[in-house]
Design an enzyme around this catalytic site. Sequence first.
Site, PDB file in Angstrom:
ATOM      1  N   ASP A   1       0.864  -1.176   0.000  1.00  0.00           N
ATOM      2  CA  ASP A   1       0.000   0.000   0.000  1.00  0.00           C
ATOM      3  C   ASP A   1       0.910   1.240   0.000  1.00  0.00           C
ATOM      4  O   ASP A   1       2.105   1.142   0.270  1.00  0.00           O
ATOM      5  CB  ASP A   1      -0.877  -0.045   1.268  1.00  0.00           C
ATOM      6  CG  ASP A   1      -1.773   1.179   1.394  1.00  0.00           C
ATOM      7  OD1 ASP A   1      -2.316   1.612   0.365  1.00  0.00           O
ATOM      8  OD2 ASP A   1      -1.911   1.698   2.512  1.00  0.00           O
TER       9      ASP A   1
ATOM     10  N   ASN B   1      -8.403  -1.348   4.673  1.00  0.00           N
ATOM     11  CA  ASN B   1      -8.584  -1.630   3.252  1.00  0.00           C
ATOM     12  C   ASN B   1      -7.491  -2.535   2.694  1.00  0.00           C
ATOM     13  O   ASN B   1      -7.573  -2.963   1.546  1.00  0.00           O
ATOM     14  CB  ASN B   1      -8.625  -0.313   2.456  1.00  0.00           C
ATOM     15  CG  ASN B   1      -7.342   0.488   2.625  1.00  0.00           C
ATOM     16  OD1 ASN B   1      -6.683   0.413   3.658  1.00  0.00           O
ATOM     17  ND2 ASN B   1      -6.979   1.237   1.615  1.00  0.00           N
TER      18      ASN B   1
END
Length: 1155
Positions: free
Chosen positions: A407, A796
């Site tokens: 990420d 997420n």
Amino acid sequence: MLRWIRQQLGFDPPHQSDTRTVYIANRFPQHGHYIPQRFADNRIISSKYTIWNFIPKNLFEQFRRIANFYFLIIFLVQLMIDTPTSPVTSGLPLFFVITVTAIKQGYEDWLRHKADNEVNGAPVLVVRSGSLVQTRSKNIRVGDIVRVAKDETFPADLVLLSSDRAEGTCHITTASLDGETNLKTHFAVPETAVSQSVSRLETLQAVVECQQPEADLYRFVGRITVTHQGEEIVRPLGPENLLLRGARLKNTKEIFGVAVYTGMESKMALNYKCKSQKRSAVEKSMNTFLIIYLGILLFEAILSTILKYTWQAEAKWDEPFYNEKSEVERNSSKILKFISDFLAFLVLYNFIIPISLYVTVEMQKFLGSFFIGWDLDLYHEESDQRAQVNTSDLNEELGQVEYVFTDKTGTLTENEMQFRECSINGIKYQEINGKLVPEGMTEDTPDSSAPHLSREEELFLKAVSLCHTVQISYDQPDGLGDPFSHANGFTSQMEYYASSPDEKALLEATKRMGVTFTGISGENMEVKTFGKSEKYKLLHVLEFDPNRRRMSVILQNPSGERVLFTKGAESAVLPYAKSGEIEKTRVHVDEFALKGLRTLVVAYRLFSTEEYKEVARRLHEARTALQQREERLADTFSFIEKDLEVLGATGVEDKLQEKVQETIEALRLAGIKVWVLTGDKHETAVSVSLSCGHFHRTMNILELVQQKTDHECAEQLRRLSRRIREDHVIQHGLVVDGASLSLALREHEKLFMEVCKNCSAVLCCRMAPLQKAKVVRLLKTSPEKPITLAIGDGANDVSMIQEAHVGIGIMGKEGRQAVRNSDYAIARFRFLAKLLLVHGHFYYIRIATLVQYFFYKNVCFITPQFLYQFFCLFSQQTLYDSVYLTLYNICFTSLPILVYSLFEQLVHPHVLHNKPALYRDISRNAILSFKTFLYWTTLGFCHAFIFFFGSYILMGEDTSLMGNGQMFGNWTFGTLVFTVMVITVTLKLALETHFWTWMNHFVTWGSIAFYFIFSLFYGGIIWPFLHTQDMYFVFVQLLSSGSAWFAIVLIVVSCLFPDVVKKVFYRHLQPTSTQKSQMEEDKVSVGSECDSAESRDRGEDNCQLLAASPTPCHGAEPPSPSLLRSTRASAVWTPCAASRRAIVAVPGWPGWWGD
């Protein structure tokens, strides 16, 4: 009990409807035939066993493992038929493995029981019969009204009824659920908020209807019907009304809530997710090797059985004069006799399958995992966080990673936002000395002059100050009173708490510029503009969701107008705008993104009276719906958030973490490809990728973005593929957005994968969480089956982390969900380099050698038994005593390999960290390839042949080897073979050991000494509890023969000398990169011996030497004080980092964590 059994079988599901009806205070209707719904009690059960089912359940789980089940069958066969070895030889090792595992699992479960009892027995206050009653947490029922005081945790999922505040609000923190430490505000409906005492609650008549339990922490759909003076008032309930079990009450004296979900039906309990079992490549290889060895076992047993009957075809061997058969034996079934003989040979050779391999591997993984937590190089001092190991089953997988998926926000960056620029009405502004200044101008207004904002600037700053969900904390003990009272003179003492770092940065920026959000009280939000206070009535909040990618508030301004303020991603706001400087704002947003800034677009809309009535009606209908509430709300939000007028955009900087660029470069040198998967917009993501070194400036950047159709996407992929083949650029980078990725994965997966694999770096932007997991799965299931690693810090990233072979959570600022669902957790991205290049390398080398050595030593063990059958007419006579059979893997050869697998270092940690290319030597499971497996197996057979025939040649001609003229017998021959074998396999491991500690010396030479001492005691004493003692005085006789000693030395040297020659030959003529590094290191260590000796003469403590002066290892200059912490860490990481360099080892285990 019967109902429970029916539920387990699925015949009587506990919930018959999609909704549940909760009568507050359990006041059920008195009329009609009402049947109350049955709900779970409030007990939390995280344990796996009970005192009644532990033994059967644990045994069932352990015997599901193939090796355990196999040895159970062998043990039963030994009990049922006449076999050459005692049932103890199989039963004792099996009992040992089963017992050790059961004790470990039982202890872990006892700790879970203990924790459960603490939680379930906690005291709580419940309203019953008009008074507060203290009871235990496990006794709370659905419908009970519970009182919770400040700083207490909620014992069940409660719908907030009232608080000590008149408006019925309370502040909570959900740090234990999702790690977010910011204060969140929850609300009671107005009709119940007035019931602030037990007596008022006793008269409350209300019913809650809500959905059945589900795991989503952020979703709750329900409504409450309050009966007031005969009139029923219906109010919607959402996540802002629900207080979750495990959350903590803050800044509020007390609240009352009604329990709607209890025990294992609470959202916290439903999130006790059992992660899918991940298996490492080493474990898969180990199972393959076991199957091959099972094939060898069956082959030897079948061959021995066939040869036995071939040999016995002659009458003189079938029934010799000294062993005549009985009538029963002559008339018995030949088929049954053949099966019985086959099973007997199976029992005789069964030790070729190493049962103790499993327990040794488990111990190695469990004990070895502590090194990660102890490593001070992985300790983050600022946050006081060490690396965590959530599962030790994947330690060696850290040494096999080929793809890293990361990420961006909070993983590569700090997730600390700073306001940099903004665009207002088509003009770019910067902040200079706390003032908004148009781009290109300098701040030249004297400090004494009155500040001034234009109408557009003021409206923009007010929109930013009002469109958010930020809470304010004041220096006030109980959070009582009107927060607006702090507006004058106390603003410096207030602190913003936001779920998003962006919101906090924006509010702090507007405060510096003169527009200050000072708090919310009831329905009013207050903003002060250069000291002038304005109150806005908060009518509705349209919450942010990842699909809309925007959030809005509807307010009534002081002049009575209803206004909508919206902020969100430019792709989620600009398409719905009809006026304002749309194109200029779009250009400015792209410019901000090119600088690596995170962007938000701000817009507004004014409602007429009729429009607002329609908006309010639609919102009420959608929010009170029990069915399809999310879909209805989405439609209503779309109806409201349109015809917007653009006010401007903001640019916030998220700075990179320390040493991100160096870490990515090290991974690239190690042969690991890095993919960045982010939800940010294209330009922002590319800018950050360039700044962090993921993309090089010289790299050819290819783009697959803004594709609208399958055909268009396929054509672009073909163009990219041709370009890669035609361009003679060394490295390519690929940028993909979420929409194009969906098209590519739909029908062009193979073409997309071909393009990706030819790119050294891939950046996926505008990614949804499930898309991240799909990309990981795509690589993971490709024909090459590469080992993947995913690293992220937010909720997420959870799906991506769980999908990858290895999941790593960053202990960042987006909660703890990623950490909870990961296999490993670290505080910063830069720690990933040492985790993979050093720890991963060591773990893989250790366990790969452990597995192959186990198979090798068991081939050495059982092959002489097979060869012996050719010399005893396949009579199933055992070569070794049953005690030796039992203790070979448990005592005589177990500890050296365990210690080796914990401490071995082929290369010093600093060298591995500074030379990432060494990671390539172990990639693709190189040390556990079939070639190396074949080498170790062949070596085992060769050594076994030398053991057996070397001893046989010595004794085969009935040579007198005793001083009194006696000859050796059967048991002496077997003991000689066994003695040579124990010494050889132990010394073979010593040859493989490169990093010697005092513990390696102790267990290596101690194991050989223990074997000799044990054999002397076992054979030198008549033990009363043994009904036969074949080994009495055998070992003493063996050692009294000079010829036997000569044979032992000659056979051991014959076995190991070729191996030494091979190692020297390969090391000097065909060295690997690792061996070259070892030779360089050894050359340096020779030069450092004198320095080490002088240090010892000066009486310096060795631990301090290792901590402050590791430089003799590399011949470098003494380290600066700033480097002392990291060098100390490496000394702590191993028991003695200097034993390879002729420095005295650190005495004692405590040295590992002495810091």
